[in-house]
Scaffold this active site. Sequence first.
Site, PDB file in Angstrom:
ATOM      1  N   LYS A   1      14.865  67.644  42.746  1.00  0.00           N
ATOM      2  CA  LYS A   1      14.094  68.620  43.508  1.00  0.00           C
ATOM      3  C   LYS A   1      13.269  69.504  42.516  1.00  0.00           C
ATOM      4  O   LYS A   1      12.076  69.839  42.966  1.00  0.00           O
ATOM      5  CB  LYS A   1      15.051  69.456  44.179  1.00  0.00           C
ATOM      6  CG  LYS A   1      16.000  68.918  45.598  1.00  0.00           C
ATOM      7  CD  LYS A   1      17.001  69.776  45.921  1.00  0.00           C
ATOM      8  CE  LYS A   1      17.652  68.908  47.055  1.00  0.00           C
ATOM      9  NZ  LYS A   1      18.610  69.932  47.640  1.00  0.00           N
TER      10      LYS A   1
ATOM     11  N   ALA B   1      18.002  73.101  43.349  1.00  0.00           N
ATOM     12  CA  ALA B   1      19.261  73.541  43.471  1.00  0.00           C
ATOM     13  C   ALA B   1      19.951  72.696  44.509  1.00  0.00           C
ATOM     14  O   ALA B   1      19.240  72.102  45.493  1.00  0.00           O
ATOM     15  CB  ALA B   1      19.363  74.977  43.940  1.00  0.00           C
ATOM     16  N   ASP B   2      21.204  72.104  44.084  1.00  0.00           N
ATOM     17  CA  ASP B   2      22.080  71.425  45.158  1.00  0.00           C
ATOM     18  C   ASP B   2      23.394  71.755  45.257  1.00  0.00           C
ATOM     19  O   ASP B   2      23.745  72.389  44.158  1.00  0.00           O
ATOM     20  CB  ASP B   2      21.640  69.919  45.214  1.00  0.00           C
ATOM     21  CG  ASP B   2      22.137  69.135  46.200  1.00  0.00           C
ATOM     22  OD1 ASP B   2      21.250  69.229  47.211  1.00  0.00           O
ATOM     23  OD2 ASP B   2      23.128  68.951  46.325  1.00  0.00           O
ATOM     24  N   GLN B   3      24.013  71.537  46.203  1.00  0.00           N
ATOM     25  CA  GLN B   3      25.445  72.084  46.108  1.00  0.00           C
ATOM     26  C   GLN B   3      26.301  70.982  46.949  1.00  0.00           C
ATOM     27  O   GLN B   3      25.833  70.310  47.830  1.00  0.00           O
ATOM     28  CB  GLN B   3      25.895  73.248  46.926  1.00  0.00           C
ATOM     29  CG  GLN B   3      27.232  73.792  46.868  1.00  0.00           C
ATOM     30  CD  GLN B   3      27.511  75.022  47.873  1.00  0.00           C
ATOM     31  OE1 GLN B   3      27.423  74.889  49.117  1.00  0.00           O
ATOM     32  NE2 GLN B   3      27.836  76.248  46.918  1.00  0.00           N
TER      33      GLN B   3
END
Length: 214
Positions: free
Chosen positions: A75, A91-93
């Site tokens: 991203k 960002a990622d989770q």
Amino acid sequence: MPQSPQEPLAPNPLWRGAAPLVLASKSMARRALLQAAGLPHEAFSVDVDERGLEADAVAAGAGPAEVATALARAKALAGSRMRPGRLVIGADQTLALGARAFHKPADRAGARAQIRELAGRTHALHAAIAVARDGDILFGCVESAFLSMRTLDDAAIEAYLTAAGEAVSTSVGGYQLEGLGIHLFERVEGDHSVILGLPLLPLLAFLRRQGDLL
């Protein structure tokens, strides 16, 4: 009362950056974290094949934390190509129960199934962040939080699903800890910003090293 993410930021004397940050995400929770910290930013969505990238990472042996890292980097890089010269945050989770990763439930039934599986157990939230500029990753990290959900019977789960409404299908696990989802838990270990999907303290440290923060 805190400002909503749509309102303009007041000048922050701590900020030294030449241009606002760019967040390659429309996540309201992540925008709220940046805004609460007084970090000027703009946000937009990037076109990334998340499920395809995840499948490739898993095939290469990546666990849930590594998957979050790969997606955050993708991203950030995609966003940096759209905003030349700017610092772009990706960002990622991921939510993992052991080695099993969860995704956003499609509907109430999916949320019910996830909550039933998580109830009475401790799961991990892995939040990854990457910062890129002009196609280069300048910084990245992944941090984890651990959440213990209460033992819940079907009546308690149904009451929660009814109270939370459509929000149960907007977050993995069927809950938003900053909202009614807090009622599902008996113990939370980890930084609040990590739980919301943007490790803020490491980001602030990076920006200070860069000279963008006092």
